[in-house]
Design a protein around this motif. Structure first.
Motif, short mmCIF file in Angstrom:
data_model
loop_
_atom_site.label_atom_id
_atom_site.label_comp_id
_atom_site.label_asym_id
_atom_site.label_seq_id
_atom_site.Cartn_x
_atom_site.Cartn_y
_atom_site.Cartn_z
N ASP A 100 0.82 -1.21 0.00
CA ASP A 100 0.00 0.00 0.00
C ASP A 100 0.86 1.26 0.00
OD1 ASP A 100 -2.36 -1.38 -0.11
OD2 ASP A 100 -2.81 -1.24 2.03
N GLU A 101 1.92 1.26 0.81
CA GLU A 101 2.79 2.44 0.84
C GLU A 101 3.50 2.63 -0.50
OE1 GLU A 101 5.74 4.14 4.07
OE2 GLU A 101 6.79 2.75 2.76
N PHE A 102 3.89 1.54 -1.12
CA PHE A 102 4.54 1.59 -2.44
C PHE A 102 3.62 2.30 -3.44
CE2 PHE A 102 4.90 -0.44 -6.64
CZ PHE A 102 6.23 -0.21 -6.94
N ALA A 103 2.35 1.87 -3.47
CA ALA A 103 1.39 2.47 -4.41
C ALA A 103 1.16 3.94 -4.09
CB ALA A 103 0.07 1.71 -4.36
N ASP A 104 0.97 4.27 -2.82
CA ASP A 104 0.69 5.65 -2.43
C ASP A 104 1.89 6.56 -2.70
OD1 ASP A 104 -1.84 4.93 -1.65
OD2 ASP A 104 -1.32 4.70 0.47
N ALA A 105 3.09 6.05 -2.48
CA ALA A 105 4.29 6.85 -2.72
C ALA A 105 4.43 7.17 -4.21
CB ALA A 105 5.54 6.10 -2.23
N TYR A 106 4.18 6.19 -5.07
CA TYR A 106 4.24 6.45 -6.51
C TYR A 106 3.19 7.47 -6.91
CZ TYR A 106 7.73 3.88 -9.12
OH TYR A 106 8.91 3.48 -9.69
N LEU A 107 1.99 7.35 -6.34
CA LEU A 107 0.93 8.31 -6.67
C LEU A 107 1.30 9.72 -6.25
CD1 LEU A 107 -2.37 6.36 -5.82
CD2 LEU A 107 -1.36 6.82 -8.04
N PRO A 236 -4.21 11.26 -17.09
CA PRO A 236 -3.28 12.04 -17.91
C PRO A 236 -3.16 13.48 -17.40
CG PRO A 236 -5.37 11.81 -19.04
CD PRO A 236 -5.47 10.98 -17.80
N GLY A 237 -2.15 14.18 -17.92
CA GLY A 237 -1.95 15.58 -17.54
C GLY A 237 -0.91 16.21 -18.44
N ARG A 251 0.75 10.24 -19.82
CA ARG A 251 -0.24 9.17 -19.61
C ARG A 251 -0.53 8.91 -18.14
NH1 ARG A 251 2.03 4.34 -20.86
NH2 ARG A 251 4.11 5.18 -20.59
N GLY A 252 0.00 9.74 -17.27
CA GLY A 252 -0.15 9.52 -15.83
C GLY A 252 1.20 9.63 -15.15
N ASP A 281 -0.07 16.25 -7.39
CA ASP A 281 -1.32 16.96 -7.09
C ASP A 281 -1.87 17.68 -8.32
OD1 ASP A 281 -1.22 16.09 -4.48
OD2 ASP A 281 -0.22 17.90 -3.75
N ALA A 282 -0.97 18.31 -9.08
CA ALA A 282 -1.39 19.04 -10.27
C ALA A 282 -1.36 18.16 -11.52
CB ALA A 282 -0.48 20.26 -10.47
N LYS A 283 -0.99 16.88 -11.33
CA LYS A 283 -0.88 15.93 -12.46
C LYS A 283 0.07 16.45 -13.53
CE LYS A 283 -5.44 13.74 -11.93
NZ LYS A 283 -5.86 14.43 -10.69
N ARG A 284 1.20 17.01 -13.08
CA ARG A 284 2.16 17.58 -14.03
C ARG A 284 3.50 16.87 -13.93
NH1 ARG A 284 2.47 24.00 -14.10
NH2 ARG A 284 3.66 23.57 -12.21
N VAL A 285 4.09 16.65 -15.10
CA VAL A 285 5.46 16.15 -15.19
C VAL A 285 6.32 17.33 -15.64
CG1 VAL A 285 7.03 14.60 -16.41
CG2 VAL A 285 4.78 13.78 -15.70
#
Length: 379
Positions: A100-107, A236-237, A251-252, A281-285
């Motif tokens: 769960d932490e792995f997924a949340d950290a990537y997000l 996407p962003g 693509r994310g 948060d802003a979905k920006r790379v």
């Protein structure tokens, strides 16, 4: 039993037969060789394998650590060498403490290292407690790292074979845990010696390939796992430059890592561009030139300190650090802020220092591991 019985190979002043050791067995050649060697020396060996997830589920993959095949392989080693073997179901613990932490950290735009959390929160915590419950004198693992006795007690040192050294993944081992742990492979000069040891005992895993990926990530495809765990995670962003100008679409955020150059889909813009920041948060790379990746100041938290004197006993510690597992230690200055927070100044800038990675401390004069902490914010 004589009080002056010579100290055995695990450091106890009693016969091996009276020394119980729990061996953490993943089913691979390393931990299998450890268990077989200790059993051959006459120790009271108990093998324990953790089932970390449902090996029939889509998350698992053939050959992954602690999947069904590995449990079978560990059991066969125990049968061959004649010691008891237990499989413990740690599915829920592993999901909550690691996946769960792995997924949340990537997000959140970080680049996590789940193997460290697994050692810290599962293997060297719950499994170590299980070893104590079994009245074991110590717990042994197949990690490539050395435990040496120093003037103030046990010390953690890099493996003799620096190419296989796993100290980066074990920096969060506490002094109390280190007192109980043993790493019988740390002094070996090559992996070939380990395989020869396994072959000597007739173990079927002697030629088993090493696991390359994170155990619960099929074929290294992090994004697919995270989308499964967190539906809708791959929104996407915009891909933007350092001034905020939109250069394209992504693509994310979960598909990108700090320092990435290929696969951005924004070619033909002059000099090569690299991912320099992930704004989840802003979905920006955010992309920029290579020099924008250079970092000298690294903020850390959740520090585990293994030095003889308290971390805060000095304003500055001259050390060497690794900011990624694949890089050699570089000279740095550690400046404590509290017992668990600090700032590291790299004497020469590093590229691609990423939140979510570990920064591990080494003594500049020898191979000793002095602890480490988690990198927690960007440039």
């Amino acid at each position: 039993m004589s009080l002056d019985y010579p100290v055995n190979s695990l450091g106890f002043a009693k016969p091996p037969a009276e020394t119980r050791v729990v061996v953490a067995m993943s089913g691979g050649v390393d931990s299998s060789a450890v268990a077989a060697q200790l059993a051959s020396e006459g120790y009271d060996v108990v093998g324990v394998t953790l089932q970390l997830y449902d090996h029939g589920a889509a998350l698992a993959k053939k050959g992954a650590c602690c999947a069904g095949r590995d449990i079978h392989d560990a059991r066969r080693v125990a049968e061959t060498m004649g010691f008891p073997h237990y499989v413990l179901d740690y599915e829920n613990t592993f999901r909550e403490a690691v996946i769960d932490e792995f997924a949340d950290a990537y997000l959140a735009g970080a680049t996590p290292v789940p193997c460290i959390r697994c050692n810290e929160r599962v293997k060297f915590k719950d499994l170590l407690n299980t070893a104590r419950d079994l009245d074991a004198d110590c717990m042994a693992t197949g990690h490539y790292i050395q435990r040496k006795m120093g003037t103030a007690g046990p010390e953690l040192h890099m493996a003799a074979d620096h190419a296989r050294d796993q100290s980066y993944f074990l920096f969060s081992t506490t002094a109390e845990q280190l007192a109980y742990l043993r790493f019988p492979l740390g002094h070996l000069e090559s992996k070939a010696e380990t395989r020869a040891l396994a072959a000597k005992f007739g173990l079927t895993v002697a030629d088993k390939p090493d696991s390359q990926d994170i155990c619960f990530v099929p074929d290294g495809n992090y994004a697919a796992v995270i989308e499964k765990l967190r539906p809708g995670a791959a929104d996407p962003g915009d891909i933007v430059d350092m001034d905020g100008n939109t250069l394209g679409q992504h693509r994310g955020v979960i598909h990108y890592t700090i320092g990435q150059r290929r696969g951005l889909g924004i070619g033909g813009l002059g000099d090569p561009l690299y991912v320099v920041q992930l704004d989840a948060d802003a979905k920006r790379v955010v992309v920029g030139p290579k020099e924008a990746l250079s970092t000298r100041i690294v903020p850390l938290r959740e520090i585990n300190w293994l030095g003889d004197a308290p971390l805060e006993s000095r304003k500055e510690w001259p050390i060497s650090v690794k900011v990624r597992s694949t890089r050699p230690p570089r000279e740095a200055i550690l400046r404590p802020i509290s017992a668990t927070e600090a700032q590291v100044e790299l004497l020469s800038a590093e590229e691609g220092v990423s939140p979510g990675q570990a920064c591990v401390f080494y003594d500049q004069d020898n191979t000793r591991v002095l602890g480490g902490g988690w990198i927690w914010r960007g440039h």
